[in-house]
Design a protein around this motif. Structure first.
Motif, PDB file in Angstrom:
ATOM      1  N   GLY B 217       2.411  12.558  -6.818  1.00 37.52           N
ATOM      2  CA  GLY B 217       2.138  11.931  -7.150  1.00 37.52           C
ATOM      3  C   GLY B 217       2.444   9.741  -6.808  1.00 37.52           C
ATOM      4  O   GLY B 217       2.763  10.200  -5.565  1.00 37.52           O
ATOM      5  N   SER B 218       2.446   9.371  -7.969  1.00 38.62           N
ATOM      6  CA  SER B 218       2.801   8.143  -7.117  1.00 38.62           C
ATOM      7  C   SER B 218       3.376   8.181  -6.209  1.00 38.62           C
ATOM      8  O   SER B 218       4.018   6.684  -5.568  1.00 38.62           O
ATOM      9  N   THR B 219       4.832   9.154  -6.405  1.00 40.85           N
ATOM     10  CA  THR B 219       6.336   8.690  -5.656  1.00 40.85           C
ATOM     11  C   THR B 219       5.867   8.501  -4.575  1.00 40.85           C
ATOM     12  O   THR B 219       6.005   8.051  -3.579  1.00 40.85           O
ATOM     13  N   PHE B 220       4.522   8.970  -3.708  1.00 42.08           N
ATOM     14  CA  PHE B 220       4.247   9.321  -2.662  1.00 42.08           C
ATOM     15  C   PHE B 220       3.714   7.820  -2.201  1.00 42.08           C
ATOM     16  O   PHE B 220       3.665   7.344  -1.100  1.00 42.08           O
ATOM     17  N   LYS B 221       3.480   6.836  -3.492  1.00 36.98           N
ATOM     18  CA  LYS B 221       3.068   5.271  -2.199  1.00 36.98           C
ATOM     19  C   LYS B 221       4.416   4.961  -1.619  1.00 36.98           C
ATOM     20  O   LYS B 221       4.053   3.839  -1.137  1.00 36.98           O
ATOM     21  N   LEU B 222       5.401   5.221  -2.398  1.00 37.05           N
ATOM     22  CA  LEU B 222       7.074   5.014  -1.276  1.00 37.05           C
ATOM     23  C   LEU B 222       5.844   5.098   0.379  1.00 37.05           C
ATOM     24  O   LEU B 222       6.739   4.001   1.221  1.00 37.05           O
ATOM     25  N   LEU B 223       6.131   6.091   0.518  1.00 32.47           N
ATOM     26  CA  LEU B 223       5.570   6.765   1.805  1.00 32.47           C
ATOM     27  C   LEU B 223       4.841   5.895   3.143  1.00 32.47           C
ATOM     28  O   LEU B 223       5.201   5.765   3.427  1.00 32.47           O
ATOM     29  N   VAL B 224       3.793   5.451   1.633  1.00 30.91           N
ATOM     30  CA  VAL B 224       2.327   4.607   2.266  1.00 30.91           C
ATOM     31  C   VAL B 224       3.034   3.797   2.306  1.00 30.91           C
ATOM     32  O   VAL B 224       2.075   2.782   3.590  1.00 30.91           O
ATOM     33  N   ALA B 225       4.005   2.867   1.299  1.00 30.53           N
ATOM     34  CA  ALA B 225       4.836   1.849   1.247  1.00 30.53           C
ATOM     35  C   ALA B 225       5.095   1.526   2.884  1.00 30.53           C
ATOM     36  O   ALA B 225       4.672   0.405   4.023  1.00 30.53           O
ATOM     37  N   ALA B 226       5.834   2.908   2.870  1.00 31.14           N
ATOM     38  CA  ALA B 226       6.602   2.266   4.389  1.00 31.14           C
ATOM     39  C   ALA B 226       6.051   2.958   5.308  1.00 31.14           C
ATOM     40  O   ALA B 226       6.278   2.088   6.953  1.00 31.14           O
ATOM     41  N   THR B 227       5.108   3.269   5.502  1.00 32.10           N
ATOM     42  CA  THR B 227       3.845   3.964   6.721  1.00 32.10           C
ATOM     43  C   THR B 227       3.409   2.274   7.202  1.00 32.10           C
ATOM     44  O   THR B 227       3.270   1.350   8.171  1.00 32.10           O
ATOM     45  N   ALA B 228       3.117   1.130   5.577  1.00 30.82           N
ATOM     46  CA  ALA B 228       2.479   0.331   6.228  1.00 30.82           C
ATOM     47  C   ALA B 228       4.038  -0.661   7.310  1.00 30.82           C
ATOM     48  O   ALA B 228       3.360  -1.471   7.538  1.00 30.82           O
ATOM     49  N   LEU B 229       4.613  -0.765   6.196  1.00 29.06           N
ATOM     50  CA  LEU B 229       5.768  -2.134   7.065  1.00 29.06           C
ATOM     51  C   LEU B 229       6.129  -1.207   8.174  1.00 29.06           C
ATOM     52  O   LEU B 229       5.982  -2.302   8.933  1.00 29.06           O
TER      53      LEU B 229
END
Lengths: 470, 481
Positions: B217-229
Motif C-alpha cells: 500500500g502507501s508505505t511503498f511510497k517511501l521507496l518511491v520517494a527514496a528512489t527519487a531522491l
C-alpha cells in the motif's frame, strides 16, 4: 583338532575356578552396568544377585571337583558367563520396557530362577551320571521319549500355538518347549543307534552318479528321521526345529560313517519339504520375503521385527550404546528370539563378536572331547551335541542378520525361557561328563558295563583309531 | 571318526564366518544407511533423547528441554509459548521442527561443526552432552507490548535496531502454543496439528517474514520517494504534479488521488512538494513520479533494500517483490504499493530503519550469541552492513519527510512525546469488497536509542487509525528503556 597329544592327565581345577570367578565378575558387572545405564543407579538387588552368582559358581566348582575332576575347565565358565550375560541383557530389556512403555515385564527375574534350576539340574546330571556309557543302555527309550516330546505339541489340549508355531505344550499354566529336551534324547538315540550300525551303514550300496548310496535296508531309519523333521515342519510350521533335527541326524551320520554321500542325500531330501513349506505355509513364506527384502515399503510393516532388529544392530555400531542404554523395547521378543539384537545394540559389534567367540570355543571344546574320548558312543554324543549347539546359534543369528530366513529357535543360555535354559544346562552337564572321560588318564571300568558286548567292540575300534591318529 | 569331526568343525567355522560377516555388515557398513532411515524409530529417540540447548531472551529461557520419564527422555517446553512461537517454532516428535528449532537444529542439538570440540570435551569428561544455548536479540518487553497490542487481530509486528540489524520484536498473530505440538502424547499432538492446519486464520504461518506476504500500500511510497531522491533530480522540496485523478498511461483506468475514492488534488494547481505528497499520501503524485523514474530504476533500488533476496535471519525470509515487465500503467499502480507488490513486514522495517541509520541497511538477525553449556561463546553477532541504497544526506531528507508525516499528516497516531518519530501509514487494498490491510512503517529515535518498526493488521482498515497506535506502543517500549 588333531593335536590329541595335548591331552595330558591334568585336572586343571584351579584354572576352572579362576575362570568361573572371571565369569561371575563379568556377569555381575554387566548386571550393574544395566542399572547404571538405564537409571543411573545400581540395581537394588545387586548384592543378592552377586551372592547368588558366586554360590552357583562355587556349586559348579565343587560338583566338578568331586565328580568329574578331569573335566574340561573351560566349558562350565563359558556356560555360566553366557547365562549371566543373558540375564543382564534381559534385565536391560525389562528396564527398557518398564521405562519407555506402559507395560512392565520381569523376564530377568524368571531367568534368574531358571538359571538356578538349570545349574542344579546340571549338577544332578554330573552326580547321577557317573559314566556317559550308561546312556547307551537307553538308546531306544531315548528314541521313544524324543519322538513323544517332539510330537506332543501336535496333541490337542496340551499342545499350544504361540506366534504361529505349534512348538509349545501347556500344562497347568506352564508352557514348555519340548523340542529342547527332545534334542538331547535324539542325540543320545542317534549316538547309540549309529555306533552299533555304523559299520553296516558304511558298507557300500549301489553307486549312482559317482555317489555311494547306502543299502536299501539301511535306509529305513533315515526315512524315519526325515519324516519326523517333515512332520515338525508341516504340522508345527517350525523350520528352525526341523532344520535342527535333520541337521543333527545328518551330521552324526556323517561322523559315524565318514560317507560324504550321507550329507548329499540329507541335503537333497531336505530341499523338497523346505520348498513346499516356503510356498505353501503362509508364515514361512512371509519369513522368506522378510529374508530377501524386508526394507522395501510394501514389506516393511510385515517385517517390522527383523527391521527393528537390524536398526538395533546399526544403532549399536562397533562399540555399542552401552548396557542399559539401547532401545530394546522397540524390538518384539527382544528378551528371547531377538536377544542377539540387544547384545549387538548395547555391546556393539565387539560384544556380539565376543558372544559368538564364546559359542565357538564351547563348540570347539565339545568337539575336542569328541576326539579325545575313547568310545564311539561318546564321540558321537559329544560331536552331535557340539554340532547342534553351533547349528542353533547359526540358525538364530543367521536368521536375525539375514544370512538365512528367520526361524523360531532361541540362542542357547542367552535367550529368556526356562525349558531352553534348563535343557542347555543338561547338555553342558553331559559335555562336562564326556570331557572328563576324554581327559581321564586311563579309562575307568564301570561296573556292569565291561561285560556289555555291543559297547566293547566300537569302543575298542575307536581307541585303535585314536592310537592311529597319534 | 576324527576326520569327519574335523570336517564338521570346518563347516561350523565356515558358518560362524558368515555370522561374523553379516554382523559386521549391519553394524559397520550398512549402519549409516539404517540409522538415516526415516522409519527407524531409534533415530527419532536418539534425536529427542538429547538435552537440547535452551533458547534465551533477555537472560530468561523461552524454550528448553525438560527431562521426561518416557520413551524420549526430554520434553521440549515453551514459556511463554504463543508470544514467541513465530520465532522459536516447534519441536514435534510427530511433525518435525519449525522456526529456530529447525534453522538452528544443529546448534541446539549440539551437532554443529562449531561445537565439535565441545563434544570431544564432553565425551572426555564423561559429561552428558548438551546442545548450545542460543541467545536471541529480541527485547522481551517490546515483544510483549507488540503481542498484546495486536491482541486477537490478525497481523504482524517487526521491530529492529536500525544501527545493528538486531530484531527486537517479531510477532505474528494469531499464534499457537508450541507445547501442544511438542507434547509426547501423540493423540493430542495429532489433534492439535489438524486443528491448527484447519484453522482459517492459519496460526502456523509466520506473517512477519513468511506467510503469503502483503501488498505494501502507501508505505511503498517511501521507496518511491527514496528512489527519487537518489536519482539526484529531486529533493524533498521538489514540486511534483498531483492531480485529483490520473488516467493511467495507455489505459482507460483512472486512479483517484486518495484511498477510498477521494479526488482532491494534492495541492493548488494540482501540484505539491514531494514532502507534502508524502504527508498527504497522494496517489497520483507517486504514481506519476514512479512512471517518471521508470521501472528499471525502481527495481534496482528496491533490490538494494533487499527485495528479491532470500534472507536468513537465520529463519528463512520469503523475498519481497515488485512485479516484473511492468508497463507504465502497471508501474503507476506498483508505485503506490498495489499491483504485484508483495512485501514482508520485516522488509518494510528494514526500509524504515535504513533512513534512521544514515541510509545504511543492516543485515537483520535474531541470534545474539551461541554459548556452550559451560558458557563458552561459540559465536556472537557482529553487526553487518548489508547495503547503502541512499546517501546520509538523502536519508536525512527522508527522515524529515517522515517526521512531517507523523507530526502533521496521516501518521499522527504514532507520535511520542519528546521523541523523534517518523513514519508512513498504508492502507493496502487487496481484494474486492474486503476491508483494506492496515500498515504503519516508521522509526523512532531518542539520543542513541533507535528503533524501526513495521506493523500490519490484516483487514484493519485505515493504517492511520489501526496500525499507527500499535507501532507507537512498540517504539515507546524500546525507546523508554
Amino acid at each position: 583338532m588333531a593335536t590329541v597329544v595335548s591331552y595330558t592327565a591334568r585336572p586343571r581345577r584351579t584354572l576352572q575356578a579362576l575362570m568361573l570367578a572371571f565369569a561371575v565378575a563379568i556377569g555381575v558387572t554387566a548386571y550393574a552396568l544395566v542399572g547404571l545405564g538405564r537409571f543411573q543407579e545400581l540395581p537394588d538387588d545387586l548384592l543378592q544377585y552377586g551372592i547368588g552368582a558366586v554360590v552357583l559358581a562355587v556349586v559348579l566348582q565343587l560338583v566338578v571337583t568331586w565328580r568329574a575332576p578331569y573335566a574340561d575347565p573351560v566349558i562350565l565358565p563359558i556356560a555360566l558367563l553366557l547365562n549371566l550375560i543373558g540375564i543382564a541383557v534381559i534385565a536391560s530389556v525389562d528396564s527398557a520396557i518398564g521405562l519407555y512403555t506402559s507395560r512392565t515385564t520381569s523376564y530377568a527375574d524368571r531367568q534368574e530362577l531358571w538359571a538356578v534350576v538349570g545349574i542344579v539340574v546340571c549338577s544332578l546330571v554330573l552326580v547321577g551320571l557317573r559314566d556317559h556309557r550308561i546312556l547307551r543302555r537307553y538308546t531306544w527309550i531315548a528314541a521313544v521319549c524324543g519322538a513323544a516330546l517332539l510330537l506332543l505339541p501336535m496333541l490337542p489340549f496340551i499342545g499350544s500355538e504361540i506366534n504361529g508355531s505349534r512348538i509349545w505344550i501347556k500344562v497347568a499354566g506352564y508352557s514348555f518347549q519340548p523340542a529342547e529336551l527332545a534334542k538331547i534324547f535324539f542325540a543320545v538315540f542317534f549316538a547309540g543307534y549309529l555306533v552299533s550300525r555304523r559299520d553296516t551303514l558304511a558298507l557300500a550300496g549301489p553307486k549312482v552318479l559317482g555317489i555311494q548310496f547306502p543299502r536299501w535296508a539301511d535306509f529305513g531309519p533315515i526315512l524315519v528321521a526325515w519324516a519326523f523333521s517333515l512332520a515338525v515342519l508341516v504340522v508345527e510350521t517350525d523350520l528352525g526345529t526341523s532344520i535342527m533335527f535333520f541337521g543333527l541326524f545328518v551330521a552324526m551320520l556323517y561322523v559315524a560313517t565318514d560317507r560324504l554321500s550321507w550329507l548329499v542325500i540329507g541335503a537333497i531330501m531336505f530341499v523338497p519339504p523346505a520348498i513346499i513349506a516356503v510356498t505353501q505355509v503362509a508364515r514361512v513364506r512371509t519369513r522368506l520375503t522378510c529374508w530377501l527384502d524386508p526394507m522395501s515399503s510394501e514389506n516393511f510393516d510385515r517385517c517390522r521385527q527383523i527391521n527393528n532388529g537390524l536398526f538395533g544392530l546399526a544403532n549399536g555400531g562397533i562399540s555399542g550404546t552401552g548396557l542399559g542404554e539401547g532401545r530394546p523395547n522397540v524390538v518384539s521378543f527382544a528378551h528371547s528370539d531377538f536377544i542377539y539384537t540387544v547384545i549387538a545394540e548395547e555391546m556393539g559389534m565387539i560384544g556380539a563378536f565376543a558372544v559368538l567367540v564364546l559359542y565357538l570355543v564351547l563348540v570347539e571344546r565339545a568337539l575336542r572331547a569328541a576326539v579325545g574320548i575313547s568310545d564311539g558312543f561318546g564321540t558321537l554324543l559329544a560331536g552331535g551335541l557340539g554340532f547342534v549347539l553351533a547349528l542353533q546359534v547359526f540358525v538364530v543369528v543367521g536368521g536375525i542378520t539375514r544370512v538365512i530366513p528367520l526361524t523360531g529357535l532361541t540362542l542357547p543360555f542367552l535367550a529368556s525361557g526356562g525349558s531352553s535354559l534348563v535343557c542347555n544346562w543338561i547338555v553342558v552337564g553331559i559335555l562336562v561328563r564326556l570331557s572328563d572321560a576324554a581327559r581321564r588318564p586311563a579309562a575307568r571300568q564301570v561296573p556292569g558295563l565291561a561285560s556289555s558286548a555291543p559297547a566293547a567292540a566300537p569302543a575298542a575300534s575307536a581307541s585303535t583309531r585314536a592310537e592311529g591318529a597319534r | 571318526m576324527n576326520k569327519p569331526l574335523r570336517h564338521v568343525w570346518l563347516v561350523i567355522a565356515l558358518l560362524f564366518v558368515l555370522l561374523f560377516t553379516s554382523t559386521t555388515y549391519f553394524q559397520v557398513f550398512a549402519a549409516g544407511r539404517l540409522n538415516a532411515d526415516g522409519r527407524n524409530s531409534r533415530t527419532l529417540y536418539n534425536e529427542f533423547g538429547r538435552n537440547r540447548g535452551p533458547i534465551v531472551v533477555d537472560g530468561t529461557p523461552i524454550a528448553w528441554s525438560e527431562e521426561s520419564d518416557d520413551t524420549y527422555g526430554y520434553l521440549r517446553t515453551y514459556e511463554p509459548g504463543g508470544m514467541y512461537a513465530p520465532v522459536t517454532g516447534y519441536y514435534s516428535v510427530r511433525y518435525g521442527f519449525a522456526g529456530l528449532e529447525r534453522s538452528l537444529n544443529d546448534t541446539l542439538s549440539g551437532d554443529a561443526d562449531s561445537l565439535f570440540y565441545q563434544r570431544i570435551a564432553d565425551t572426555l569428561s564423561g559429561r552428558a552432552t548438551q546442545g548450545a544455548t542460543v541467545e536471541l536479540t529480541l527485547d522481551a518487553e517490546a515483544q510483549q507490548v507488540a503481542y498484546e497490542a495486536l491482541g486477537d487481530r490478525r497481523g504482524a509486528v517487526v521491530a529492529l535496531d536500525p544501527t545493528t540489524g538486531e530484531i527486537l520484536a517479531m510477532v505474528s498473530t494469531p499464534s499457537y502454543d508450541p507445547n501442544q505440538l511438542a507434547s509426547h502424547d501423540t493423540g493430542a499432538v495429532t489433534q492439535a496439528w489438524s486443528d491448527l492446519n484447519e484453522d482459517p486464520e492459519r496460526p502456523l504461518s509466520n506473517r512477519a517474514i513468511a506467510g503469503d506476504l502483503y501488498p505494501p500500500g502507501s508505505t511503498f511510497k517511501l521507496l518511491v520517494a527514496a528512489t527519487a531522491l537518489d536519482s539526484g533530480g529531486y529533493t524533498k522540496d521538489s514540486v511534483i504534479p498531483g492531480p485529483g485523478t490520473y488516467t493511467l498511461p495507455g489505459s482507460s483506468s483512472v486512479m483517484n488521488n486518495h484511498a477510498g475514492g477521494g479526488q482532491e488534488p494534492c495541492g493548488p494547481d494540482d501540484r505539491s512538494t514531494l514532502q507534502s505528497a508524502l504527508q498527504q499520501s497522494c496517489n497520483t503524485s507517486f504514481a506519476m513520479l514512479g512512471v517518471e523514474l521508470g521501472a528499471e530504476t525502481l527495481q534496482a533500488k528496491t533490490a538494494e533494500y533487499g527485495f528479491g533476496d532470500r534472507m536468513s535471519i537465520p529463519l528463512g525470509v520469503t523475498p519481497s517483490r515488485i512485479g516484473s515487465d511492468l508497463d507504465d500503467a502497471q508501474l503507476a499502480t506498483t508505485s503506490i504499493g498495489q499491483y504485484e507488490d508483495r512485501v514482508t513486514p520485516l522488509q518494510m522495517a528494514m526500509v524504515a530503519g535504513s533512513f534512521a541509520n544514515d541510509g545504511v541497511v543492516m543485515e537483520p538477525n535474531l541470534v545474539r550469541s551461541v554459548r556452550t553449556q559451560d558458557l563458552r561463546t561459540v559465536s556472537e553477532l557482529s553487526p553487518q552492513e548489508r547495503s547503502q541504497p541512499l546517501s546520509a544526506a538523502n536519508a536525512a531528507q527522508m527522515r524529515e519527510m517522515m517526521v512531517a508525516t507523523v507530526e502533521d499528516g496521516t501518521g499522527s497516531a504514532a507520535q511520542i512525546d519528546g521523541v523523534e518519530v517518523g513514519g508512513k501509514t498504508g492502507t493496502a487494498e487487496w481484494g474486492e469488497g474486503r476491508p483494506a490491510h492496515s500498515w504503519f512503517v516508521g522509526y523512532a529515535q531518542a539520543g542513541d536509542r533507535k528503533v524501526a518498526v513495521a506493523v500490519i493488521v490484516e483487514e484493519g482498515g485505515y493504517g492511520s487509525q489501526v496500525a499507527a497506535p500499535i507501532a507507537k506502543d512498540v517504539m515507546e517500549a524500546v525507546i523508554d528503556q
